[in-house]
Design a protein around this motif. Sequence first.
Motif, PDB file in Angstrom:
ATOM      1  N   GLY A  48       0.800  -1.209   0.000  1.00 51.70           N
ATOM      2  CA  GLY A  48       0.000   0.000   0.000  1.00 51.70           C
ATOM      3  C   GLY A  48       0.831   1.257   0.000  1.00 51.70           C
ATOM      4  O   GLY A  48       2.010   1.245  -0.370  1.00 51.70           O
ATOM      5  N   THR A  49       0.230   2.336   0.461  1.00 50.44           N
ATOM      6  CA  THR A  49       0.867   3.654   0.455  1.00 50.44           C
ATOM      7  C   THR A  49       0.515   4.406   1.731  1.00 50.44           C
ATOM      8  O   THR A  49      -0.647   4.433   2.145  1.00 50.44           O
ATOM      9  CB  THR A  49       0.384   4.474  -0.755  1.00 50.44           C
ATOM     10  N   PHE A  50       1.526   4.994   2.343  1.00 49.44           N
ATOM     11  CA  PHE A  50       1.274   5.937   3.428  1.00 49.44           C
ATOM     12  C   PHE A  50       1.019   7.295   2.787  1.00 49.44           C
ATOM     13  O   PHE A  50       1.938   7.912   2.238  1.00 49.44           O
ATOM     14  CB  PHE A  50       2.470   6.012   4.371  1.00 49.44           C
ATOM     15  N   GLU A  51      -0.230   7.745   2.852  1.00 51.35           N
ATOM     16  CA  GLU A  51      -0.528   9.051   2.272  1.00 51.35           C
ATOM     17  C   GLU A  51       0.209  10.169   2.997  1.00 51.35           C
ATOM     18  O   GLU A  51       0.563  11.182   2.403  1.00 51.35           O
ATOM     19  CB  GLU A  51      -2.031   9.342   2.306  1.00 51.35           C
ATOM     20  N   GLU A  52       0.454   9.940   4.290  1.00 51.98           N
ATOM     21  CA  GLU A  52       1.146  10.968   5.070  1.00 51.98           C
ATOM     22  C   GLU A  52       1.932  10.342   6.212  1.00 51.98           C
ATOM     23  O   GLU A  52       1.422   9.474   6.936  1.00 51.98           O
ATOM     24  CB  GLU A  52       0.142  11.975   5.638  1.00 51.98           C
ATOM     25  N   THR A  77       9.942  11.869   6.996  1.00 52.69           N
ATOM     26  CA  THR A  77       8.549  12.241   6.782  1.00 52.69           C
ATOM     27  C   THR A  77       8.298  12.401   5.285  1.00 52.69           C
ATOM     28  O   THR A  77       9.231  12.482   4.487  1.00 52.69           O
ATOM     29  CB  THR A  77       8.210  13.560   7.501  1.00 52.69           C
ATOM     30  N   GLY A  78       7.035  12.445   4.915  1.00 51.21           N
ATOM     31  CA  GLY A  78       6.709  12.620   3.511  1.00 51.21           C
ATOM     32  C   GLY A  78       5.261  12.257   3.239  1.00 51.21           C
ATOM     33  O   GLY A  78       4.490  11.949   4.153  1.00 51.21           O
ATOM     34  N   THR A  79       4.893  12.318   1.960  1.00 47.34           N
ATOM     35  CA  THR A  79       3.537  11.974   1.535  1.00 47.34           C
ATOM     36  C   THR A  79       3.600  10.971   0.400  1.00 47.34           C
ATOM     37  O   THR A  79       4.584  10.886  -0.344  1.00 47.34           O
ATOM     38  CB  THR A  79       2.766  13.227   1.067  1.00 47.34           C
ATOM     39  N   ASN A  80       2.531  10.179   0.300  1.00 48.31           N
ATOM     40  CA  ASN A  80       2.386   9.181  -0.768  1.00 48.31           C
ATOM     41  C   ASN A  80       3.623   8.278  -0.871  1.00 48.31           C
ATOM     42  O   ASN A  80       4.260   8.185  -1.922  1.00 48.31           O
ATOM     43  CB  ASN A  80       2.098   9.865  -2.099  1.00 48.31           C
ATOM     44  N   ILE A  81       3.934   7.629   0.242  1.00 50.04           N
ATOM     45  CA  ILE A  81       5.130   6.801   0.345  1.00 50.04           C
ATOM     46  C   ILE A  81       4.750   5.332   0.145  1.00 50.04           C
ATOM     47  O   ILE A  81       4.014   4.765   0.966  1.00 50.04           O
ATOM     48  CB  ILE A  81       5.785   6.986   1.723  1.00 50.04           C
ATOM     49  N   PRO A  82       5.235   4.684  -0.905  1.00 54.51           N
ATOM     50  CA  PRO A  82       4.952   3.256  -1.085  1.00 54.51           C
ATOM     51  C   PRO A  82       5.495   2.464   0.102  1.00 54.51           C
ATOM     52  O   PRO A  82       6.560   2.781   0.642  1.00 54.51           O
ATOM     53  CB  PRO A  82       5.700   2.903  -2.379  1.00 54.51           C
ATOM     54  N   ALA A  83       4.759   1.447   0.497  1.00 54.32           N
ATOM     55  CA  ALA A  83       5.181   0.676   1.672  1.00 54.32           C
ATOM     56  C   ALA A  83       4.670  -0.751   1.589  1.00 54.32           C
ATOM     57  O   ALA A  83       3.692  -1.049   0.892  1.00 54.32           O
ATOM     58  CB  ALA A  83       4.679   1.340   2.949  1.00 54.32           C
ATOM     59  N   THR A  84       5.352  -1.618   2.304  1.00 51.45           N
ATOM     60  CA  THR A  84       4.953  -3.012   2.438  1.00 51.45           C
ATOM     61  C   THR A  84       4.908  -3.347   3.926  1.00 51.45           C
ATOM     62  O   THR A  84       5.761  -2.901   4.685  1.00 51.45           O
ATOM     63  CB  THR A  84       5.958  -3.953   1.732  1.00 51.45           C
ATOM     64  N   TRP A  97       5.508  -7.448  13.188  1.00 46.32           N
ATOM     65  CA  TRP A  97       4.887  -6.563  12.197  1.00 46.32           C
ATOM     66  C   TRP A  97       6.005  -5.676  11.660  1.00 46.32           C
ATOM     67  O   TRP A  97       6.553  -4.847  12.377  1.00 46.32           O
ATOM     68  CB  TRP A  97       3.770  -5.733  12.835  1.00 46.32           C
ATOM     69  N   GLN A  98       6.354  -5.904  10.423  1.00 53.23           N
ATOM     70  CA  GLN A  98       7.484  -5.218   9.797  1.00 53.23           C
ATOM     71  C   GLN A  98       6.965  -4.265   8.718  1.00 53.23           C
ATOM     72  O   GLN A  98       6.305  -4.692   7.771  1.00 53.23           O
ATOM     73  CB  GLN A  98       8.431  -6.245   9.182  1.00 53.23           C
ATOM     74  N   ARG A  99       7.251  -2.972   8.885  1.00 52.79           N
ATOM     75  CA  ARG A  99       6.838  -1.972   7.897  1.00 52.79           C
ATOM     76  C   ARG A  99       8.066  -1.515   7.109  1.00 52.79           C
ATOM     77  O   ARG A  99       9.073  -1.119   7.704  1.00 52.79           O
ATOM     78  CB  ARG A  99       6.173  -0.772   8.583  1.00 52.79           C
ATOM     79  N   ILE A 100       7.964  -1.566   5.797  1.00 52.61           N
ATOM     80  CA  ILE A 100       9.062  -1.141   4.929  1.00 52.61           C
ATOM     81  C   ILE A 100       8.596   0.103   4.167  1.00 52.61           C
ATOM     82  O   ILE A 100       7.698   0.037   3.331  1.00 52.61           O
ATOM     83  CB  ILE A 100       9.467  -2.252   3.938  1.00 52.61           C
ATOM     84  N   TYR A 101       9.191   1.250   4.495  1.00 58.09           N
ATOM     85  CA  TYR A 101       8.863   2.525   3.851  1.00 58.09           C
ATOM     86  C   TYR A 101       9.860   2.779   2.718  1.00 58.09           C
ATOM     87  O   TYR A 101      11.062   2.569   2.889  1.00 58.09           O
ATOM     88  CB  TYR A 101       8.970   3.680   4.845  1.00 58.09           C
ATOM     89  N   ARG A 102       9.365   3.252   1.587  1.00 55.33           N
ATOM     90  CA  ARG A 102      10.237   3.568   0.459  1.00 55.33           C
ATOM     91  C   ARG A 102      10.158   5.076   0.165  1.00 55.33           C
ATOM     92  O   ARG A 102       9.490   5.520  -0.760  1.00 55.33           O
ATOM     93  CB  ARG A 102       9.848   2.729  -0.754  1.00 55.33           C
TER      94      ARG A 102
END
Length: 225
Positions: A48-52, A77-84, A97-102
């Motif tokens: 998915g995506t972290f919108e914020e 920080t940022g917006t619209n960050i793809p993540a798994t 629970w592992q979050r991978i931010y790109r």
Amino acid sequence: MLALSIAAVDYPARADIRRLIGETQWLSLPAAVRARFAEHAVSAEYHGTFEEVRASFAGKLLATCCRLIGTPVAPFTGTNIPATVNVFATADGGTAWQRIYRFAGRKPCVVESVKRLSRERTLVEALPAGMRMALDVYARDGILHFVSTGYYFELGGLRVRLPQWLPPGITHVQHIDLGDGTFRFTMSVRHRWLGEVFHQTGRFADVELPHAGRAERCALQQHAG
């Protein structure tokens, strides 16, 4: 001031959300949420995506300092960050629970914590360097909530409780089902004096893994843990 106590290590059994919140609250949740948090659901992948992803000045400073002991919170920080988001069982009975931010222009940022039972058989989030976040978990209006009730370090048999006035503050995570195999993850951290320290929200979709691939991936992750 810091409070010291002698404690046994975390209880070596997987946290059963159904048992922790009770049957009435459990059945009030959407079926998709129950499936994601069922006791047997120990291997999953969500895209998915972290919108914020935002943080105050104090939050950014705290996140930077925390990189010395691991990465318990995203330091950027940022917006619209793809993540798994990867969910898998650990060898000692927890559920990671592992979050991978790109973040754009940066290497993938990995934030990982493990939900497990404390020696009192209540829910805790195990963070890097022996840090624990005690959690209250409940269902309300079809949403699964996790709210911190305190922080402490657990090193061997020694437990060091942190004063309530220390940052980061109260962490509140919401798992909101959106239907069609999607959900919203929202995390906010507020301090009594500093106000909002961290906030992030994103939309994610279930990814079906083949049964054989799921088992192999889980085994590899257990070995790595």
